[in-house]
Structures are given as C-alpha cells and as structure tokens.
Design an enzyme around this catalytic site. Structure first.
Site, PDB file in Angstrom:
ATOM      1  N   SER A 196      -9.948  -0.295   6.577  1.00 20.03           N
ATOM      2  CA  SER A 196      -9.500  -0.223   5.204  1.00 20.03           C
ATOM      3  C   SER A 196      -8.650  -1.480   4.871  1.00 20.03           C
ATOM      4  CB  SER A 196      -8.354   0.980   5.306  1.00 20.03           C
ATOM      5  OG  SER A 196      -9.116   2.309   5.206  1.00 20.03           O
ATOM      6  N   SER A 243      -9.799   2.081   2.312  1.00 26.40           N
ATOM      7  CA  SER A 243      -8.995   2.863   1.601  1.00 26.40           C
ATOM      8  C   SER A 243      -8.073   2.022   0.743  1.00 26.40           C
ATOM      9  CB  SER A 243      -8.279   3.845   2.328  1.00 26.40           C
ATOM     10  OG  SER A 243      -7.408   3.139   3.331  1.00 26.40           O
ATOM     11  N   LYS A 277       0.871  -1.169   0.163  1.00 23.26           N
ATOM     12  CA  LYS A 277      -0.094  -0.057   0.002  1.00 23.26           C
ATOM     13  C   LYS A 277       0.710   1.275   0.105  1.00 23.26           C
ATOM     14  CE  LYS A 277      -4.209   1.893   2.229  1.00 23.26           C
ATOM     15  NZ  LYS A 277      -5.006   1.733   3.578  1.00 23.26           N
TER      16      LYS A 277
END
Lengths: 504, 497, 98
Positions: B179, B155, B80
């Site tokens: 997330s 997210s 990420k």
C-alpha cells in the site's frame, strides 16, 4: 425455573460425580495487563481507561511484566511446569463488555501447565488428603461491567438497555483450570470447597491478589457431570458460572449432582449448557445453551511477541516463593506443640501470621495465643477491624511480656498498657511512664496499705492467724485496689502473712 | 503554481533554515495548491488549514528565537487517514468512522509534530487499507495526477497522489501488502515500507497486525530517507517494534554507491503477467545498475508463487479480528438503535451499514479461514508458507545484498476497471507481498514511463531485516543515474494537472 | 476444498456480526468461493516439518514495567460514543448469551 432434584444419598447410590473447576483470579498489579491504567477498585466509571483498554482504533497492547511474573509464581506454587515458550492468543467473540470484541488470552500454549494441589478434607475415616490435578494456569484480561437498566426485575432479562463501565476491562486475570476431578465420590462438594479454599490461601500467601470472592477478584466456575460408574465415559457436563463464595462452591456442586441425577433417572438427557448459581435460593438456572458450540477462532496474538521465560528467571522466582500455607501450618503446629483444635482456632481467626511474628519477637507461644485470641480479638471485634489493624506490633507484645516476666507489670497493668497504646498514647514504655503504671515494688508503701486494710476490718487478721489463709484474699484485694492495681499481688500476700506471723 | 510547491523537502529544508522563506509561506503555498487542484485529485479527505498554519508559525517562532529545530521543521506533509490524530478526524476511508475524532495521537504523529513537520491534512485511502486503487474509499476515489481517469494505486492513493500533484513534498503511508510501494510505482514517486518493527504501529488503525508497517513517501530517495529517520525507532507502546538503532538511511541516501554490490533479480517476480512496458523499463534499469558497478545475478524464490494466496488468508484472518471492535458501542457509527433491537442486532446492522463490500468480503473470508475445522488447512498452512517465504529470502540474501523486481505488474489502470473482480485487483500486490510476509524492508522508486501508455513504472528494492539503509543506497544510485539520463525528475514530464 | 454455500455465508455473517440481506447471500457466496478457490492453492505446498510463522520478528519477552501511565478522563473516553448515560456507554439491551 428450578428443576426436580433427588436426595443426595440417592445420587450417590447410583452415580459417580466428576468435577472440573475453573478459577479466575484478578491480579493485584498496579496497572492493567496491557496498559498503564490503574486497577484500583471502586473508581468513578470510565476513569481508569485509555485507548488500549477501550479498544480504540490504532491502540496496541503492552504486556505488564508483573502480570507475567505473577502467573509464573502462581504456576510454581501449584507445582506446575512453566512453558519454555508461549504466546498469547485472541479469543474472538462479540460482547459489549469486551472492548475489542476479542479477549487477549492464551489458548494451546498456557504459561503454566501440569500441576497439582493437595487438599485436606474430613472424611468418615478422619482427615484425608485429596490430590487435585491442575491442567493449566494461563494469562488473560478481564472485561468491563454491564449494568442493566429498566425492566421490572433489574436483571438482564427484561432490561431495556445497559450501561457499560470499562474500568475493569483489561485487569490481569489468571485462569486456573483443573483436570477432571475423579474419585471424590460423596466428598465431591467438600473437595471442591477445600480446593478453592486452599487455592485462595496460596494466592493470598503469594501476595498476587486480594482474593476477595465477594468483590469478584476470585471467581469460580463449576463443571459437573455424572456417570453410572467410574469405569464409564464422562457424562455431559453443566458449567455453573460465578459461584462466589466457598460455601456456594460446595452447595452448587451438591445441587448440580442432585439435579443431574434427577434428570438422568427420569430418562432425560443432561444439556450441555452454562448455568447461573443463585445464592439466595440455592439453585442453578439455565443460561446459554452450548449446543451449537462456540467458534472462538483462536489465533496467535500478533501484537504481542512470544514469552520465553528463561530458566534462570523461573528458578529465581521459585527460590523466592513463600512457604506453602499447608506445609507451613503443619510445621508450626508441630513446632508449637498445639492440638488440632488450638491450631484450627488460630487459622480460622487468621492469627497465624501474627502469632508467628510475636513468637519470633520473643513472646512465648502460649502468651502470644492468649493475647491474640483473647484481649486483642475482643478489642478488634469491638472496633470491627482486623487484629492486625489494631496497631499492636509483635515487638510491643514482646516488651510487655518481658516486663511481666521481670515483675515490672502484671496482667492487669499490661491490659492498661494495651489500652493506652490503642488510645494512641505511645509505645509500651511511653504509656507506662505517662500513666505511671509500674508495679509498686517497694515494701514500705505496701505494708502501710496492708495495715490500713487490716485496720478497716480487724476481724480478718484473726481469721487468717487462725489458719484460714483463704481469707487473705480480701486483704490482698483491698491493697490492690488501694494501689490502683500497681502492686504485685503475690508480694502483697507474702508481706501480709509475714506481718501476721503466719506461714503457708 | 508557486515555485515553492515544486521544491523537494530537502530543498525546502535548506531554504527554511537559511531563513529565505518562512514555514508559514511554505505551508500557505501548499494549502493554496491543494485548493487549486484537489477538487480534481481528491487526495485529501480532511484539510487542517488552521492547524497547519499554527504548526508552521510555531516553527517560525522557534527559528526566530534561535531554538534548535529538526531539519524537516516547517516542511508540509500529507498524513494517511489511518493514523490517529488527536482532535482531527480519522476515518480510515470508512463510513464507520466518518465522525470519529481520536482522543490521542499515533506515535508517528507525535514524532512528526515534535520534528516540526507540518501536517496539512489526512489523505484518502481504500477503506481500512483494503485495496490497490483507492476506489474502495467510502468518500470517493482519488485520481492519478498523470491521468485523472486512472487510479493512483492503493491503499495509500491519497498519499502518493498528493506528492505527484505537488500538494505536499512528504507523505506518510502504511503498507500491509504494498500500500506504500504500489501507489508510489503508479504515480512516479518514492515509497518505503520499513523493516517490520522499524516504525511504531501505535495509533495506526490495524489491518493485519503482523504485516502492517508505517512508512515514508516522497518525490526523491533522499526526502524519503529524511522522513524515515524522523518516524523510525523503538516505541514502548508497540512491543513488536525493534529496540535497536535505526539503520543509517539518510547517510545511505546521500552515498548512492553500489560498486561491488551484488543485486539479485527475483525470477518469480517478473515475466508472465507483467506488462511489456513494465518489463522493458525494469530490464533497462537493471542494465544501469550493472553499469554503476553492481553485479547482477538471477535468484529463485520458489515459494513466492504461493505468497499471494498465503497473504490473502493471513490478512483476512487478522483483519476479521482487528475489525471486530467496530461495533457501534464505544465510537463511530451506530445504526438501527430504535429501542426495539438487541445489542447484537444493532451491532450487525451497524457493521453491515458501516463497512463497504471489500471489507465485508475480507472479514467473512478471515472468519472462515480461522473457523474450527478450517484453521489448519487455511490459516495454519498460510503461516507455514510464510516461513518458506522467509527462508527463500534468507537463502537469497546469503548470495546477494539486495533483491529487485518490478513493483507492480502493470502501470495505473482505469478507475472502475477491476472493481468487480476482487482476484484481479489482488494480483496488483503480487510482487510487493513477499516482503510483508517476511517482515523485510522494501522500496519503490520510479524507473521511467511505460512506452505503451506513458505512465510511470516502479522498481522494487528489497533488503534483509534492519538493512533498510541498503534500499536507500541502491535507490539513490539508480535515481541519480536515471535523472541524469532524463535530464529532470520524472514528474517534470507529467502534463500539468 | 469444499465450496461456500449460502448457509455458510449465513453462519459466517452471524459469527462476524454483519447483517447481510438475504438477497445478497448468493452474491457473497460466489465471490468468497472464487477467492477461496484461488487461495486454496496453498494446500499444494508440502509443509511437513515447517514451523508456522506468526510473528515476522523473532523477538521475545518484551515487557512493560508495572507503572501507572496516563488514562483518559471520562469525558475524553465517552466523547466518541454514539450514546452515553451516567458516564457510561449506553448500549441496547443485551440478550443473555454469555
């Protein structure tokens, strides 16, 4: 820029001053408060920085244990209570010298609170002790350094841009805040100065900081307000920033008292604002107005866990505290039986520690004082170093004194021994050996020298024989000269009189 | 599609250590797959072809030289783009950091590198991890491999999508309010938010410091555990990380035995507001758990009704402070510096230009909630509700071993559907937020497709602090039963990308 | 709870250093208002005698030894900066506010 002021006496006739002092001290830890970067002064710009103290995305603070320990020790030395549990908080505001745009500080949970410091000031009725109550001492971090470039003045106003060095960002700071200092009256400036001086001594004595006001490792903000009588509510205060010498603390308080009074007497209001102290002109000028009060949006720092100093730890630190400097001075003055003036001389010259160590090593108080305030101070002054840096240890002085008491050295030879040590020729016995400085104690050579001296000036023998014993001095002097000072003058005199058959 | 990219991390690990395939081959296969499909998916913001092949070849050399390497050495991973990577762009999905290259590695990145895991690149995300759809990325949305018209969750939508699209068998996410778990749920993958403090946060760009946690993502429970073990453990650089042994997650994932366990269904996380197909699959999974020997009880956690509100006060407050450092002075974007403006004006213009709408909204909200006069009513009150949520959990865990709920109230929604309605978007996190508030671990794993839209549904498992192993034990048992029932992993039923 | 006005948005934007164009102030005001209305439900909860929770893990006293670690070089520190001069970060003129 400077404002109308009135005379100090006039201020005192009509107003009662109330002060608040905020002192920031930079700790002398090896590393910063929240990262492993060095705190060393004077490094090349932006070389003592890392992701943490630069506030790079993703970095997290890691609290320095010695920072916490120093805070507790300072609190204990200032008679504070130590919190059982406290947290850091974020103080949010934007400024380019602050990498995260929040300062990691403490808000409503300071690690130390409710202390006091007693300071002595000279009053019309003699020396008096004044108690300054301490609200809190808390931990926080320093900011970076802005250099303002371009523009005519080189100051912040009119600068075209600024350059920022973050080496100082994150250096541990302890902020020590007094409660309102009331009742000082006309002595307010002296009390302020005495407080900062006493605080500086305590911090130096604790070894937590080098407390150099000129380098900014000790900084003082002076809050001042006036009111008509001690029974009135507190007046509106001004906050004078970064007053960076003891003398300036005193002058800034005095100046602000006269400035406030002039405004109030002219029917104007005092503005609550930050003011800047100007060392050169001795006035303060207006900085930022605090009329729309800051909103720092404090909240507990989530990246650092709470601090809960165990009572065992606190008591351990308390037990290991050095003696309070003021208490120690009083004790030594009594022990050494010194007058106030003699004591003050030692304190002013910062010789107390050295004299104490020399006494502990066996030197008499008088001899230690004589050496340190006399010969050694003179040499140190000449060389522009501190006496402590000369390399004459208390043990050396003790050895010299021992040799003097046995008659192996006299004062003149002792000075030569010191000279040799300072020149790096070795220790006391080494210099004596290499320079051949031992007092001549064999009467034979001395008698020869006496005879030579008398032969050079035959009339003096008669003069002495006739009872004018003061004439012996010139013969003794000649003998001392001939033996290059290595004779014991008293013994020379004895032998001379004996030789001439004269008695004292 | 190369067969290699269909393999799980544990399968690849076996092939690699047996010498049947090289790390470079595995890496190349995944890079090829990315080239082939990522134009449509947009899971990656940055692909580090050179670095990945280099790292793979180092692993191959070590293996050839007979050196000991980690069990996941040579297995590729999507990272990420919120984790700092030395020498590699780290944008956090924001224009603010479009060109920023960190001078340091996050602790998790260091641990991945030391384990020989091959970082393929940086995955897409909602800007500063604010969002539940990855639509708030400044660099365009990520598409759900199940249906390119739909969101992959957020997210961490890039991390979940890269797993579901077989671009990587492993991924790293961060989870502040869901997330990791919500993207896992809507893409049919597995994701774990470890106990707060279980994994070092050092180097993860902070959203809300007291809620954020880095965690593992994969296609199977075992793979997730293997990755968990690599990244977990105390780090002196993160003083909120826990100095205690890492829970035995891999052993638990291999065990998968829930006979005699007590499992609590949280009454407040389900029912009204949850899609019918989500509820149906959840109820069926509960029956399976019972059939595997667990005792199912209903548990009530009344304070959970206020968890979402408390979260949307705490998160903006902390983020308003965490994001203050993005000011155009030390790194990243600077706008408006033409010599005429003051630093304050340049900071304000930079922040207006560099932050997207959602980020600005949350910063403003947090600034408000922390301001003088409002602190007690908003932030202070939210922190007290946080205590109540933790107390409800404690009470529940005195009765049961784990708690379960649907992970998200709905399956993947359409891109653009909720963009103009922040509150509707926030409701996606309603079931995932409580564990973040209490600092507890949570897992999402796929439990089937909702009958009405044929999109994946996830179940959330929650456990007490530092009992992350229970998630893996329960997850493994359920996964095994479900895959047996389906006859294949859920992703096999996905139409080809 | 009071609603968010246009002036509130101006004030918040200043505190947060975000230059919000005047034509967007109303937009932000209404959105913040809607969110605040939703989160204001927290006030309905009786929290007398409830201790606020700032940290999810109950640990205390985590310290680092005072031992120097690795710093960045000036080049590394300055590499990401928008403007640099003399090994320092160059910033636009600072209005005297602090």
């Amino acid at each position: 820029m400077s404002e109308a002021v009135i005379s100090y006496d006039e201020v005192l006739e009509q107003f009662d001053p109330v002060m608040g002092l905020e002192v920031h001290v930079e700790l002398g830890t090896r590393t910063k408060m929240f990262c492993g970067c060095s705190t060393e002064f004077g490094a090349e710009p932006n070389t003592h920085v890392c992701p943490v103290c630069l506030g790079l995305p993703g970095a997290l603070p890691a609290l320095n244990k010695i920072g916490v320990e120093s805070a507790i020790r300072i609190g204990l030395a200032l008679n504070c209570k130590i919190a059982e549990w406290c947290r850091f908080a974020r103080k949010n505001y934007f400024y380019p010298d602050m990498p995260k745009n929040f300062q990691t500080s403490q808000y409503d949970e300071p690690i130390c609170y409710d202390g006091y410091l007693d300071v002595d000031i000279d009053t019309d009725e003699g020396r008096k002790t004044f108690r300054v109550n301490i609200e809190r001492a808390h931990m926080e971090e320093d900011t970076g350094k802005n250099t303002h470039m371009g523009g005519a003045t080189g100051r912040i106003h009119g600068a075209d841009y600024s350059l920022v060095d973050y080496n100082r960002a994150g250096i541990p700071l302890i902020e020590i805040v007094t409660k309102p200092i009331e009742g000082a009256g006309k002595y307010a400036p002296e009390v302020a100065k005495a407080y900062v001086a006493a605080l500086r001594d305590i911090l130096r004595n604790l070894g937590v900081s080098d407390v150099k006001m000129e380098q900014g490792s000790l900084r003082c903000d002076v809050n001042l307000s006036l009111r008509r009588t001690p029974q009135d509510e507190l007046g509106i205060r001004s906050e004078t920033k970064n007053v960076n010498s003891l003398r300036s603390v005193e002058r800034a308080v005095r100046y602000e008292m006269t400035r406030h009074a002039a405004r109030l007497l002219a029917g104007e209001r005092v503005i609550q604002e930050t003011r800047h102290w100007h060392e050169d002109t001795g006035v303060t000028t207006s900085g930022r107005s605090k009329s729309d009060a800051e909103d720092y949006r404090y909240f507990p720092e989530p990246d650092l866990v709470p601090i809960a100093p165990s009572r065992e730890w606190v008591e351990q630190l308390r037990a290991a505290l050095p003696e309070n400097p003021a208490v120690r001075r009083a004790r030594m003055q009594e022990l050494w039986n010194l007058s106030d003036i003699d004591m003050q001389t030692l304190i002013n010259a910062e010789l107390l520690d050295l004299v104490e160590e020399a006494v502990a090593a066996g030197v008499s108080v008088d001899a230690a004082r004589k050496w340190y305030t006399g010969e050694l101070s003179r040499v140190a002054n000449e060389r522009e170093v501190d006496v402590a840096e000369l390399g004459i240890t208390p043990a050396m002085l003790a050895r010299i004194e021992e040799l003097i008491s046995t008659g192996a050295l006299n004062d003149k030879l002792a000075r030569q021994v010191l000279e040799g040590i300072l020149a790096g020729e070795g220790d006391v016995d080494g210099v004596i050996a290499s320079r051949g400085l031992a007092v001549v104690s064999d009467d034979g050579p001395l008698l020869e020298a006496i005879k030579d001296a008398l032969a050079a000036d035959p009339s003096v023998a008669e003069t002495i024989a006739s009872g004018k014993l003061q004439a012996a001095g010139s013969v003794v002097g000649a003998v001392m000269k001939a033996t290059r000072g290595q004779a014991d003058a008293a013994r020379v005199r004895e032998l001379l009189l004996e030789h001439l058959g004269v008695s004292e | 599609m190369s067969e290699l990219v269909r393999k799980d991390a544990s399968e690849l690990s076996a092939l690699l250590s047996a010498g049947e395939v090289s790390a470079v081959e595995v890496t190349q296969a995944h890079l090829d797959r990315i080239t082939q499909v990522d134009g449509a998916i947009h899971a990656f913001l940055h692909i580090d072809t050179e670095g990945a092949l280099q790292a793979a070849s180092v692993v191959d050399s070590k293996r050839a030289a007979g050196e000991t390497v980690g069990s996941l050495a040579g297995v590729p991973l999507g990272l990420k783009d919120i984790l700092a990577t030395k020498g590699l762009p780290t944008t956090v999905g924001s224009k603010m950091l479009e060109n920023w290259i960190p001078p340091y590695d996050a602790t998790v990145v260091t641990r991945l590198r030391e384990a020989g895991i091959v970082i393929l690149g940086k995955t897409n995300m909602d800007e500063f991890a604010m969002g539940s759809s990855t639509e708030h990325s400044a660099f365009g949305p990520t598409h759900n491999p199940w249906d390119l018209e739909r969101i992959p969750g957020g997210s961490g939508g890039g991390s979940s999508a890269c797993l579901a699209a077989f671009e990587a068998p492993l991924a790293i996410g961060t989870d502040t309010g869901g997330s990791i778990r919500q993207p896992a749920a809507v893409t049919g993958t597995v994701g774990v938010k470890p106990t707060y403090g279980g994994v070092s946060r050092y180097g993860a760009v902070a959203l809300a410091s007291s809620l954020d946690q880095i965690g593992p993502c994969a296609r199977t429970v075992l793979d997730t555990a293997l990755l968990h073990e690599v990244i977990a453990g105390f780090d002196p650089m993160d003083q909120t990380s826990i100095n205690a042994p890492v829970p035995a997650v891999v052993a638990a994932a291999k065990r998968g035995d829930i006979k005699g366990m007590k499992i609590g269904v949280v009454r407040e996380l389900g029912g009204e507001g949850y899609q019918a197909g989500v509820r149906q699959r959840f109820d069926e999974a509960v029956v399976i758990l019972e059939s595997l020997g667990a005792e199912i009880v209903e548990v009530s956690c009344p304070s959970f009704d206020y968890a979402l509100a408390a979260y949307y006060l705490i998160l903006p407050s902390e983020c308003s402070s965490n994001l203050a450092k993005f000011d155009g002075i030390r790194f990243g974007l600077r706008v408006g510096d033409d010599g005429s403006r003051s630093v304050e004006q340049v900071m304000s213009q930079t922040r207006a230009a560099g932050f997207g709408d959602e980020v600005i909204r949350r910063i403003m909200l947090g600034t408000y909630a922390l301001s003088a006069g409002y602190y007690d009513a908003y932030y202070g009150q939210a922190q007290k509700i946080r205590t109540l949520v933790a107390q409800d959990f404690a009470k529940a865990f005195s009765q049961v071993d784990v708690l379960i709920s649907p992970t998200a109230p709905t399956t993947a929604f359409k891109i653009g559907e909720k963009l103009d309605d922040p509150m509707a978007m926030y409701l996606n996190d309603i079931a995932t937020i409580p564990v973040n508030l209490a600092g507890l671990p949570g897992m999402s794993l796929p439990i089937g497709l909702a009958p009405e839209d044929n999109l994946p549904v996830g179940m959330q498992i929650m456990a007490p602090a530092m009992a992350d192993d229970r998630l893996y034990n329960v997850g493994a048992a359920l996964e095994r039963a479900l895959v047996a029932q389906w006859g294949a992993p859920i992703l096999n039923s996905m139409a080809g990308v | 709870m009071s609603a968010i006005s246009r002036d509130d948005v101006v004030h918040l934007a200043h505190l947060a250093r975000i230059d919000i164009p005047s034509d967007q102030l109303d937009h932000y005001a209404s959105q913040l208002d809607a969110i605040l209305e939703a989160v204001a439900t927290v006030s309905a909860v009786d929290t007398d005698n409830v201790v606020p929770m700032s940290h999810p893990v109950p640990s205390t006293n985590v310290f680092r030894e005072d031992v120097p670690g690795q710093s960045l070089t000036a080049n590394e520190a300055l590499a990401g900066a928008p403007a640099v001069e003399d090994d320092r970060f160059r910033v636009p003129r600072i209005l005297d506010e602090e």
